[in-house]
Design a protein around this motif. Structure first.
Motif, PDB file in Angstrom:
ATOM      1  N   GLU A 143      24.123   4.065  -1.113  1.00 29.06           N
ATOM      2  CA  GLU A 143      25.072   4.893  -0.372  1.00 29.06           C
ATOM      3  C   GLU A 143      24.354   6.005   0.392  1.00 29.06           C
ATOM      4  N   ALA A 144      23.367   6.623  -0.236  1.00 30.15           N
ATOM      5  CA  ALA A 144      22.622   7.692   0.438  1.00 30.15           C
ATOM      6  C   ALA A 144      21.873   7.144   1.647  1.00 30.15           C
ATOM      7  N   PHE A 145      21.268   5.968   1.518  1.00 25.23           N
ATOM      8  CA  PHE A 145      20.520   5.388   2.626  1.00 25.23           C
ATOM      9  C   PHE A 145      21.428   4.973   3.774  1.00 25.23           C
ATOM     10  N   HIS A 146      22.661   4.579   3.464  1.00 24.88           N
ATOM     11  CA  HIS A 146      23.585   4.137   4.505  1.00 24.88           C
ATOM     12  C   HIS A 146      24.028   5.284   5.399  1.00 24.88           C
ATOM     13  N   ALA A 147      23.941   6.504   4.907  1.00 23.64           N
ATOM     14  CA  ALA A 147      24.370   7.662   5.689  1.00 23.64           C
ATOM     15  C   ALA A 147      23.226   8.326   6.458  1.00 23.64           C
ATOM     16  N   LEU A 148      21.993   7.849   6.278  1.00 26.80           N
ATOM     17  CA  LEU A 148      20.836   8.488   6.902  1.00 26.80           C
ATOM     18  C   LEU A 148      20.637   8.061   8.353  1.00 26.80           C
ATOM     19  N   SER A 149      19.970   8.934   9.087  1.00 28.16           N
ATOM     20  CA  SER A 149      19.523   8.568  10.420  1.00 28.16           C
ATOM     21  C   SER A 149      18.069   9.021  10.546  1.00 28.16           C
ATOM     22  N   PRO A 150      17.288   8.339  11.342  1.00 31.93           N
ATOM     23  CA  PRO A 150      17.653   7.180  12.135  1.00 31.93           C
ATOM     24  C   PRO A 150      17.945   5.978  11.230  1.00 31.93           C
ATOM     25  N   TRP A 151      19.029   5.298  11.546  1.00 31.95           N
ATOM     26  CA  TRP A 151      19.524   4.270  10.639  1.00 31.95           C
ATOM     27  C   TRP A 151      18.554   3.095  10.501  1.00 31.95           C
ATOM     28  N   ARG A 152      17.841   2.739  11.557  1.00 29.10           N
ATOM     29  CA  ARG A 152      16.910   1.602  11.449  1.00 29.10           C
ATOM     30  C   ARG A 152      15.782   1.911  10.467  1.00 29.10           C
ATOM     31  N   ALA A 153      15.254   3.123  10.559  1.00 32.77           N
ATOM     32  CA  ALA A 153      14.186   3.522   9.628  1.00 32.77           C
ATOM     33  C   ALA A 153      14.722   3.566   8.204  1.00 32.77           C
ATOM     34  N   ALA A 154      15.939   4.091   8.047  1.00 31.03           N
ATOM     35  CA  ALA A 154      16.553   4.156   6.716  1.00 31.03           C
ATOM     36  C   ALA A 154      16.799   2.751   6.167  1.00 31.03           C
ATOM     37  N   ALA A 155      17.256   1.838   7.026  1.00 36.06           N
ATOM     38  CA  ALA A 155      17.506   0.457   6.592  1.00 36.06           C
ATOM     39  C   ALA A 155      16.206  -0.225   6.177  1.00 36.06           C
ATOM     40  N   HIS A 156      15.149   0.000   6.941  1.00 33.68           N
ATOM     41  CA  HIS A 156      13.860  -0.611   6.604  1.00 33.68           C
ATOM     42  C   HIS A 156      13.334  -0.050   5.279  1.00 33.68           C
ATOM     43  N   LEU A 157      13.411   1.253   5.110  1.00 30.93           N
ATOM     44  CA  LEU A 157      12.963   1.870   3.866  1.00 30.93           C
ATOM     45  C   LEU A 157      13.800   1.361   2.685  1.00 30.93           C
ATOM     46  N   GLU A 158      15.098   1.229   2.889  1.00 28.15           N
ATOM     47  CA  GLU A 158      15.971   0.692   1.837  1.00 28.15           C
ATOM     48  C   GLU A 158      15.549  -0.728   1.455  1.00 28.15           C
ATOM     49  N   GLU A 159      15.236  -1.550   2.454  1.00 22.48           N
ATOM     50  CA  GLU A 159      14.773  -2.919   2.172  1.00 22.48           C
ATOM     51  C   GLU A 159      13.455  -2.920   1.402  1.00 22.48           C
ATOM     52  N   LEU A 160      12.531  -2.037   1.791  1.00 20.87           N
ATOM     53  CA  LEU A 160      11.260  -1.940   1.071  1.00 20.87           C
ATOM     54  C   LEU A 160      11.495  -1.542  -0.388  1.00 20.87           C
ATOM     55  N   LEU A 161      12.392  -0.592  -0.603  1.00 18.57           N
ATOM     56  CA  LEU A 161      12.675  -0.143  -1.977  1.00 18.57           C
ATOM     57  C   LEU A 161      13.355  -1.240  -2.791  1.00 18.57           C
ATOM     58  N   MET A 162      14.162  -2.083  -2.153  1.00 17.11           N
ATOM     59  CA  MET A 162      14.761  -3.218  -2.867  1.00 17.11           C
ATOM     60  C   MET A 162      13.687  -4.247  -3.207  1.00 17.11           C
ATOM     61  N   THR A 163      12.789  -4.505  -2.265  1.00 13.59           N
ATOM     62  CA  THR A 163      11.713  -5.472  -2.484  1.00 13.59           C
ATOM     63  C   THR A 163      10.822  -5.053  -3.647  1.00 13.59           C
ATOM     64  N   CYS A 164      10.585  -3.745  -3.762  1.00 15.88           N
ATOM     65  CA  CYS A 164       9.741  -3.218  -4.849  1.00 15.88           C
ATOM     66  C   CYS A 164      10.492  -3.085  -6.170  1.00 15.88           C
ATOM     67  N   GLY A 165      11.799  -3.320  -6.157  1.00 15.82           N
ATOM     68  CA  GLY A 165      12.586  -3.216  -7.380  1.00 15.82           C
ATOM     69  C   GLY A 165      13.026  -1.795  -7.707  1.00 15.82           C
ATOM     70  N   ILE A 166      12.842  -0.873  -6.786  1.00 15.48           N
ATOM     71  CA  ILE A 166      13.240   0.515  -7.028  1.00 15.48           C
ATOM     72  C   ILE A 166      14.751   0.673  -6.830  1.00 15.48           C
ATOM     73  N   LEU A 167      15.294  -0.028  -5.836  1.00 17.34           N
ATOM     74  CA  LEU A 167      16.740  -0.084  -5.632  1.00 17.34           C
ATOM     75  C   LEU A 167      17.216  -1.484  -6.007  1.00 17.34           C
ATOM     76  N   PRO A 168      18.417  -1.603  -6.544  1.00 16.90           N
ATOM     77  CA  PRO A 168      18.926  -2.942  -6.863  1.00 16.90           C
ATOM     78  C   PRO A 168      19.096  -3.781  -5.594  1.00 16.90           C
ATOM     79  N   GLN A 169      18.876  -5.085  -5.731  1.00 20.61           N
ATOM     80  CA  GLN A 169      19.026  -5.998  -4.608  1.00 20.61           C
ATOM     81  C   GLN A 169      20.488  -6.061  -4.172  1.00 20.61           C
ATOM     82  N   VAL A 170      20.715  -5.928  -2.883  1.00 17.47           N
ATOM     83  CA  VAL A 170      22.030  -6.075  -2.270  1.00 17.47           C
ATOM     84  C   VAL A 170      21.812  -6.864  -0.996  1.00 17.47           C
ATOM     85  N   ASP A 171      22.745  -7.737  -0.677  1.00 13.87           N
ATOM     86  CA  ASP A 171      22.645  -8.520   0.550  1.00 13.87           C
ATOM     87  C   ASP A 171      22.447  -7.580   1.741  1.00 13.87           C
ATOM     88  N   LYS A 172      21.493  -7.903   2.577  1.00 19.14           N
ATOM     89  CA  LYS A 172      21.154  -7.074   3.735  1.00 19.14           C
ATOM     90  C   LYS A 172      22.369  -6.851   4.642  1.00 19.14           C
TER      91      LYS A 172
END
Length: 186
Positions: A38-67
């Motif tokens: 939820e915090a990442f979805h509200a961030l800008s720039p949104w593309r950078a936030a989305a990429h960082l969110e994906e990296l954190l999911m890949t590393c297992g830091i954030l739970p996996q959610v469909d992109k």
């Protein structure tokens, strides 16, 4: 990350941006950004936030959610921010949270979502927003929108551009939803 150079380029500050991806990482490290989707979805720039969110999911830091669910939730936040009528924003938020998002999540549980399917769900929210705007322009209330109207040349038919999703008119009634939270728990 297959290419460390691409990671370094991503971190670099670009012109016309409020914050660089490196700023997002620093804010995350200082605890200024909650480690939640939820915090990442509200961030800008949104593309950078989305990429960082994906990296954190890949590393297992954030739970996996469909992109595409993440993209839908980011889009919904931006869409709601553009709705100027507070009552319309409340109704659209409720519709998204209690009708559209659960169906999107259910589809994602069966198969990975595509960009096209996510856009279809986003379109339902856009249509509902346009419908509310149309009602306001014609001094009509949502509570009576499901009743046939009498318009010259259109007797006993609905003369409003009703949204494709049948759940909007019923789901947006004052007694239909249990809460106005952003999204029901997944």
């Amino acid at each position: 990350m297959s290419s460390p150079l691409s990671g370094l380029c991503w971190l670099k500050h670009r012109k016309c941006r409020d914050r660089a991806p490196a700023d997002l990482l620093a804010e995350l490290g200082r605890g200024e950004i909650a480690l939640t989707h939820e915090a990442f979805h509200a961030l800008s720039p949104w593309r950078a936030a989305a990429h960082l969110e994906e990296l954190l999911m890949t590393c297992g830091i954030l739970p996996q959610v469909d992109k595409q669910i993440c993209a839908f939730e980011r889009w919904t936040i931006r869409h709601l921010a553009a709705v100027t009528d507070p009552e319309h924003a409340r109704l659209i938020k409720r519709f998204g949270a209690w009708d559209v998002a659960p169906r999107l999540r259910a589809r994602a549980e069966r198969n990975p979502l595509t960009v096209s399917s996510r856009r279809g769900f986003s379109s339902q929210i856009t249509q509902a927003t346009q419908f509310l705007g149309w009602l306001a322009e014609h001094d009509l209330e949502l509570a009576t929108a499901d009743r046939p109207t009498s318009t010259p040349g259109m007797s006993n038919t609905m003369s409003t551009p009703a949204p494709q999703s049948a759940g909007f008119c019923t789901g947006a009634s004052p007694t239909s939803s249990p809460a106005d939270s952003a999204f029901p728990p997944s």
